[in-house]
Enzyme design. Structure first.
Site, short mmCIF file in Angstrom:
data_model
loop_
_atom_site.label_atom_id
_atom_site.label_comp_id
_atom_site.label_asym_id
_atom_site.label_seq_id
_atom_site.Cartn_x
_atom_site.Cartn_y
_atom_site.Cartn_z
N ASN A 9 -4.72 1.93 6.07
CA ASN A 9 -4.16 1.49 7.35
C ASN A 9 -2.78 2.14 7.47
O ASN A 9 -1.84 1.71 6.81
CB ASN A 9 -4.05 -0.04 7.35
CG ASN A 9 -3.29 -0.56 8.56
OD1 ASN A 9 -3.09 0.17 9.54
ND2 ASN A 9 -2.88 -1.82 8.52
N TRP A 10 -2.72 3.18 8.28
CA TRP A 10 -1.46 3.93 8.39
C TRP A 10 -0.39 3.16 9.14
O TRP A 10 0.76 3.56 9.16
CB TRP A 10 -1.71 5.26 9.10
CG TRP A 10 -2.45 6.29 8.29
CD1 TRP A 10 -3.03 6.12 7.05
CD2 TRP A 10 -2.67 7.66 8.65
NE1 TRP A 10 -3.60 7.29 6.64
CE2 TRP A 10 -3.40 8.25 7.61
CE3 TRP A 10 -2.34 8.43 9.76
CZ2 TRP A 10 -3.78 9.59 7.64
CZ3 TRP A 10 -2.73 9.77 9.80
CH2 TRP A 10 -3.44 10.33 8.74
N LYS A 11 -0.78 2.09 9.81
CA LYS A 11 0.15 1.33 10.67
C LYS A 11 0.83 2.29 11.65
O LYS A 11 0.24 3.31 12.01
CB LYS A 11 1.17 0.56 9.82
CG LYS A 11 0.52 -0.23 8.68
CD LYS A 11 1.44 -1.24 8.09
CE LYS A 11 0.79 -1.81 6.83
NZ LYS A 11 1.33 -3.10 6.44
N SER A 203 -0.33 -4.90 -0.86
CA SER A 203 0.41 -4.19 -1.92
C SER A 203 -0.50 -3.64 -3.02
O SER A 203 -0.15 -3.65 -4.19
CB SER A 203 1.50 -5.07 -2.51
OG SER A 203 2.46 -5.40 -1.52
N GLY A 224 -2.17 -0.35 2.89
CA GLY A 224 -1.14 0.00 3.86
C GLY A 224 -0.23 1.10 3.34
O GLY A 224 -0.55 2.28 3.40
N GLY A 225 0.92 0.69 2.83
CA GLY A 225 1.95 1.66 2.42
C GLY A 225 1.42 2.77 1.52
O GLY A 225 1.78 3.95 1.68
C1 PEP Z 1 -2.11 -3.69 5.29
O1 PEP Z 1 -1.34 -3.29 6.15
O2 PEP Z 1 -3.25 -4.04 5.62
C2 PEP Z 1 -1.64 -3.75 3.91
C3 PEP Z 1 -2.43 -4.25 3.01
O3 PEP Z 1 -0.39 -3.23 3.66
P1 PEP Z 1 0.27 -2.94 2.21
O4 PEP Z 1 -0.78 -2.28 1.37
O5 PEP Z 1 1.43 -2.08 2.49
O6 PEP Z 1 0.66 -4.28 1.64
#
Ligand code: PEP
Length: 239
Positions: A9-11, A203, A224-225
């Protein structure tokens, strides 16, 4: 046997040049593994870029949200039919950031009707976890999705994403995540959907993915990140 699915998920990150580099690295680095699929969910303006870059690769792509409406006077919205025109396979629905900032709920019906696979997100806040309400919250959120999709529950992907673990560097332990996943799967089984892919998100990094993905009811991750760095994302995808 259920396979594994790892979705980035690149956001609201990226740009034409940065995406081009990231997509090229993913294509060059991803050696398909049996029963393992990867996908990236990119911002809407870059769907055409993702489609052009990934079309001949085994990497799927999708969007980070989708309107519940098919067309009409919904300024700023994007329909499932539009996403299909850009080759999307997935659309994230009900991500906690969308619930928190934009009042989104548990859509998904429109995505299914258009042939997309919704990745329906559920997850509790820290206050809800501390109050012992985790299962009640995620089952309530899942119930709303199930009520919406009716007989099509088996076509969903569900992501358990504890809100307190998203973007914070804190992650649920494999055992904590497994306990929630087992409860979600038991509920899904009641609707004939015991085999849907149940992803964990929050995370996930290369160094914790293997332990999470080894749990019986964790079928991969929503990332995400760590999805913004090809080496990290590919390491997670192989974990
Ligand atoms: C997400 O945005 O769905 C997510 C899990 O973010 P991160 O991995 O950065 O916690």
């Amino acid at each position: 046997m259920r396979g594994k699915l790892v979705v980035g998920n690149w956001k609201m990150n990226g740009g034409l040049a940065a995406n081009s580099a990231l997509l090229s690295e993913l294509i060059a680095g991803w050696k398909p593994l049996p029963s393992r699929q990867i996908a990236v969910c990119v911002p809407y303006p870059y769907l055409a870029q993702a489609a052009a870059a990934l079309g001949a690769s085994p990497i799927a792509w999708g969007a980070q949200d989708v309107s519940e409406h098919a067309s009409g006077a919904y300024t700023g919205e994007v329909s499932a039919g539009m996403l299909v025109e850009f080759g999307c396979r997935y659309a994230i629905v009900g991500h906690s950031e969308r619930r928190q900032y934009y009042g989104d709920t548990d859509a998904g019906v429109a995505a299914l009707a258009a042939g997309l696979t919704p990745i329906a997100c559920v997850g509790e806040t820290l206050a809800e976890r501390d109050a012992g309400a985790t299962m009640a919250v995620v089952l309530r959120q899942l119930q709303a999705v199930l009520a919406a999709v009716g007989a099509n529950a088996a076509k969903l992907v569900v992501a358990y994403e504890p809100v307190w673990a998203i973007g914070t560097g804190r992650t649920a332990s494999p055992e904590e995540a497994q306990a929630v996943h087992a409860g979600l799967r038991a509920r899904l089984a009641q609707d004939g959907a015991a085999d849907v892919a149940l992803l964990y998100g929050g995370s996930v990094k290369a160094d914790n993915a293997k332990a999470l993905f080894a749990m019986a009811d964790i079928d991969g991750g929503l990332i995400g990140g760590a999805a913004l760095k090809a080496t990290e994302f590919l390491a997670i995808a192989r974990a």
